[in-house]
Design an enzyme around this catalytic site. Structure first.
Site, mmCIF file in Angstrom:
data_model
loop_
_atom_site.group_PDB
_atom_site.id
_atom_site.type_symbol
_atom_site.label_atom_id
_atom_site.label_comp_id
_atom_site.label_asym_id
_atom_site.label_seq_id
_atom_site.Cartn_x
_atom_site.Cartn_y
_atom_site.Cartn_z
ATOM 1 C CD GLN A 127 38.220 41.693 43.561
ATOM 2 O OE1 GLN A 127 38.367 40.694 42.865
ATOM 3 N NE2 GLN A 127 37.113 42.419 43.559
ATOM 4 C CB CYS A 160 36.644 40.524 39.841
ATOM 5 S SG CYS A 160 35.097 41.126 39.101
ATOM 6 C CG HIS A 163 33.544 37.457 40.990
ATOM 7 N ND1 HIS A 163 34.312 38.582 41.239
ATOM 8 C CD2 HIS A 163 34.246 36.410 41.518
ATOM 9 C CE1 HIS A 163 35.412 38.223 41.887
ATOM 10 N NE2 HIS A 163 35.395 36.926 42.059
ATOM 11 C CG ASN A 184 37.812 34.722 43.859
ATOM 12 O OD1 ASN A 184 37.750 35.715 43.146
ATOM 13 N ND2 ASN A 184 36.890 34.440 44.756
#
Length: 333
Positions: free
Chosen positions: A136, A142, A280, A300
């Site tokens: 990102q 996110c 997040h 992630n």
């Protein structure tokens, strides 16, 4: 003017005194490996001080890990020159809306209490439902990466084809649903946009730029649709486990404020100060057990340089550690 110059020199000298000359070569090598360039010597020194502080934190943690005090270790990565405050502001962009706004017209509730036997471990990567780890960058998007990850999984399960979908499409086009591009957003609001828009473009057609742009969605690049989305019963790890085992990859929200989270490398993450105050968005792609510790496997969006090739394992059955089970959701085709 002279006094200002003297002051600047004094500050420069003070900062310079904080660095360890023994790490000069390591600093230069780290900058080369991660393509780091700074505007001037002052910024270089300031970043160097932060880098050394993070290096010390990692080394001390890993020393304790070697003595059996931690279930995970930390590693040197591309985030080392940023303070914890900068990391929180830059890398985490989840904004949880009020419940009334979080539940759109296409939302369902998933409150299964079935006691069916579930597998001891699940990894949706093994079933071809998870695309490569993405990056990102310096953009709080996110939530968009989490949302497309969940939809990519459902698309593969339905069609047999894994297609990388466009987080940039969501960053640019879903503002009227409460999302704010690089300044944050939420996964269910992204799903609602895709539903109302009757589609989302592929990543190759609508590439990621890590910045806010004008919306230029084009049906010619449409790679998936979404009919509705479902919110899994919040706060219950057993329900999340059932959904993850039977539905596919699930969008989840976590607390990513601890320095230990940013430099996680391997093992089962278990920081007792990790809270349920989430900030997040990530993608839950499985669960399992490592060295006697149950964990969630989370994808992630900070590139493969983060964690275990872009993934982190967070301890499971620990009272919703890091808030993993607080806001699970998934789209449906």
């Amino acid at each position: 003017m002279k006094s200002l110059a003297c002051l600047a020199f004094a500050v420069f000298a003070t900062v310079n005194a904080l660095i360890d000359p023994a790490l000069d070569n390591h600093w230069q090598l780290w900058k080369k490996v991660h393509n780091k360039e700074y505007e001037n010597m002052r910024e270089d020194l300031t970043r160097r001080v932060t880098w050394e502080k993070n290096m010390k934190f990692i080394m001390l943690h890993n020393l304790e890990h070697s003595m059996g005090l931690h279930s995970y270790d930390l590693g040197i990565n591309h985030l080392m020159d940023m303070t914890n405050e900068e990391l929180v502001d830059t890398m985490a962009g989840l904004v949880v809306p009020p419940r009334a706004l979080r539940t759109g017209s296409s939302a369902n509730k998933w409150n299964s209490t079935q006691k069916a036997d579930l597998p001891d471990s699940v990894d949706w990567r093994e079933k071809g439902c998870v695309t490569n780890v993405k990056n990102q960058g310096a953009c709080g998007s996110c939530w968009a990466f989490s949302a497309v990850g969940a939809l990519e999984g459902q698309l593969q399960l339905k069609t047999g084809t894994l297609v990388s979908l466009s987080p940039q499409n969501l960053v640019d086009c879903s503002s009227k649903y409460g999302n704010k591009g690089c300044s944050g957003g939420f996964m269910t609001q992204a799903f609602q946009y895709i539903i109302d828009n009757a589609g989302i473009d592929s990543d190759s057609f609508y590439p990621y730029t890590a910045q806010n742009q004008n919306c230029h969605y084009d049906p010619a690049g449409k790679a998936s649709t979404c009919a509705k989305y479902t919110e899994v019963n919040p706060g219950t790890e057993d329900t999340l486990k059932q959904a993850l085992a039977t539905i596919g990859p699930i969008s989840v929200a976590i607390d990513a404020r601890r320095p230990s989270f940013y430099f996680y490398k391997s093992g089962v993450y278990e920081d007792p100060e990790c809270s349920q105050d989430v900030n997040h968005g990530v993608l839950a792609v499985g669960y399992g057990n490592m060295d006697g510790k149950d964990y969630w496997l989370l994808k992630n969006s900070w590139s493969e340089k983060y964690g275990d090739q872009g993934y982190i394992r967070i301890a499971r059955n620990h009272g919703n550690l890091c808030g993993v089970a607080s806001y699970p959701s998934y789209p449906e085709l």
